[in-house]
Motif scaffolding. Structure first.
Motif, PDB file in Angstrom:
ATOM      1  N   GLY A  94      -6.832  -3.909  -3.995  1.00 12.71           N
ATOM      2  CA  GLY A  94      -6.544  -3.300  -2.704  1.00 12.71           C
ATOM      3  C   GLY A  94      -7.826  -2.895  -1.992  1.00 12.71           C
ATOM      4  O   GLY A  94      -8.919  -3.102  -2.488  1.00 12.71           O
ATOM      5  N   ASP A  95      -7.670  -2.279  -0.848  1.00 13.76           N
ATOM      6  CA  ASP A  95      -8.823  -1.921  -0.007  1.00 13.76           C
ATOM      7  C   ASP A  95      -9.817  -1.003  -0.719  1.00 13.76           C
ATOM      8  O   ASP A  95     -11.020  -1.079  -0.481  1.00 13.76           O
ATOM      9  N   THR A  96      -9.322  -0.111  -1.568  1.00 17.80           N
ATOM     10  CA  THR A  96     -10.221   0.829  -2.238  1.00 17.80           C
ATOM     11  C   THR A  96     -10.677   0.298  -3.591  1.00 17.80           C
ATOM     12  O   THR A  96     -11.323   1.011  -4.350  1.00 17.80           O
ATOM     13  N   GLY A  97     -10.338  -0.938  -3.901  1.00 19.89           N
ATOM     14  CA  GLY A  97     -10.730  -1.518  -5.173  1.00 19.89           C
ATOM     15  C   GLY A  97      -9.734  -1.265  -6.291  1.00 19.89           C
ATOM     16  O   GLY A  97      -9.897  -1.752  -7.399  1.00 19.89           O
ATOM     17  N   ARG A  98      -8.718  -0.486  -5.994  1.00 17.75           N
ATOM     18  CA  ARG A  98      -7.710  -0.250  -7.034  1.00 17.75           C
ATOM     19  C   ARG A  98      -6.830  -1.480  -7.170  1.00 17.75           C
ATOM     20  O   ARG A  98      -6.613  -2.200  -6.220  1.00 17.75           O
TER      21      ARG A  98
ATOM     22  N   PHE B  48       1.501   0.892  -2.470  1.00 19.84           N
ATOM     23  CA  PHE B  48       1.507   1.460  -3.807  1.00 19.84           C
ATOM     24  C   PHE B  48       0.789   2.801  -3.813  1.00 19.84           C
ATOM     25  O   PHE B  48       0.073   3.146  -2.860  1.00 19.84           O
ATOM     26  N   TYR B  50      -1.337   5.517  -6.552  1.00 26.58           N
ATOM     27  CA  TYR B  50      -1.947   5.664  -7.865  1.00 26.58           C
ATOM     28  C   TYR B  50      -2.064   7.127  -8.285  1.00 26.58           C
ATOM     29  O   TYR B  50      -2.631   7.443  -9.328  1.00 26.58           O
ATOM     30  N   GLU B  56      -1.819   3.414  -0.948  1.00 25.84           N
ATOM     31  CA  GLU B  56      -2.653   2.308  -0.503  1.00 25.84           C
ATOM     32  C   GLU B  56      -1.760   1.200   0.028  1.00 25.84           C
ATOM     33  O   GLU B  56      -0.695   0.921  -0.535  1.00 25.84           O
ATOM     34  N   LYS B  57      -2.218   0.558   1.109  1.00 34.05           N
ATOM     35  CA  LYS B  57      -1.433  -0.520   1.703  1.00 34.05           C
ATOM     36  C   LYS B  57      -1.443  -1.755   0.805  1.00 34.05           C
ATOM     37  O   LYS B  57      -2.453  -2.088   0.197  1.00 34.05           O
ATOM     38  N   GLY B  58      -0.294  -2.398   0.783  1.00 30.24           N
ATOM     39  CA  GLY B  58      -0.201  -3.681   0.112  1.00 30.24           C
ATOM     40  C   GLY B  58      -0.369  -4.805   1.118  1.00 30.24           C
ATOM     41  O   GLY B  58      -1.147  -4.701   2.059  1.00 30.24           O
ATOM     42  N   TRP B  97      -4.343   2.316 -15.039  1.00 31.86           N
ATOM     43  CA  TRP B  97      -5.183   1.265 -15.566  1.00 31.86           C
ATOM     44  C   TRP B  97      -6.425   1.881 -16.180  1.00 31.86           C
ATOM     45  O   TRP B  97      -6.921   2.898 -15.737  1.00 31.86           O
TER      46      TRP B  97
END
Lengths: 113, 118
Positions: A94-98, B48, B50, B56-58, B97
């Motif tokens: 994703g955008d933040t690297g997650r 999603f 975390y 965070e956008k998918g 993760w």
């Protein structure tokens, strides 16, 4: 171009046949790979993870080719109960690297008596 | 066994309504996800989360928002429902993760909500 591409099928095979599915992914930085199984009108469920060296779980064998960016699933001695849609899954940044997971559209398998 | 519960199996709403889809997981998972699944397009990630209050956008966030006020609950909101949002919506969760190590953390899915917008 889709991030994860699969042949939609359907693959119609007789009981006892061996069948193979391939899947290609576009993000060379992907690190985690899975095959999920989805029965009609049900949620996806993890079938198996895919490891670099290849791995086997009973009648199922998964292979990973990082150079060509494809993953395969081989099913030996097909059973009627193997009829389902098989989803190729790759991790996604994703955008933040997650990381999340990106799913292919699935390959439908129909095993016939 | 991980249990991911979605509030409704079937839902019918009208164009322009604000729609809430709720998802609860009982395994203390850090990550939660919302997907929609359409014929020929497969599962597409909407949003999603975390961590609590993090999102965070998918791939397809437009027309949707999410809320994660508590760890076990992840809500998907259709701000003003449109007919092209008719779909099967699937919620999933997974544990955190690992850092830089290869982490094979599968996702566990709920039964899905079949949403029809009229």
């Amino acid at each position: 171009r889709k991030e994860v591409e699969q042949d939609p099928g359907p693959f119609n095979v007789p009981e006892g046949a061996t069948v193979a599915f391939n899947c290609t992914y576009s993000n060379s930085a992907s690190q985690s790979f899975f095959w999920y199984r989805q029965d009609c009108r049900k949620e996806p469920k993890l079938l198996m993870s895919v490891y670099s060296s290849g791995n086997e779980d009973g009648r199922f064998t998964a292979q990973l080719n990082r150079a060509s960016q494809y993953i395969s699933l081989l099913i030996r001695d097909s059973k009627l109960s193997d009829s389902a849609t098989y989803l190729c899954v790759v991790n996604y940044y994703g955008d933040t690297g997650r990381r999340a997971l990106t799913f292919g559209s699935g390959t439908r398998l129909q095993v016939q008596p | 066994d991980v249990k991911v519960t979605q509030s409704s199996r079937y839902l019918v709403k009208r164009t322009g309504e604000k729609v809430f889809l709720e998802c609860v997981q009982d395994m203390d998972h850090e990550n939660m996800f919302w997907y929609r699944q359409d014929p020929g397009l497969g599962l597409r990630l909407i949003y999603f989360s975390y961590d609590v209050k993090m999102k965070e956008k998918g791939d397809i966030p437009e027309g949707y928002s999410v809320s994660r006020e508590k760890k076990e609950r992840f809500s998907l909101i259709l701000e003003s429902a449109s007919t092209n949002q008719t779909s099967m919506y699937l919620c999933a969760s997974s544990p955190m993760w690992g850092g830089t190590s290869l982490s094979n953390q599968p996702q566990h899915f709920g039964d899905g909500t079949r949403l029809s917008i009229l």
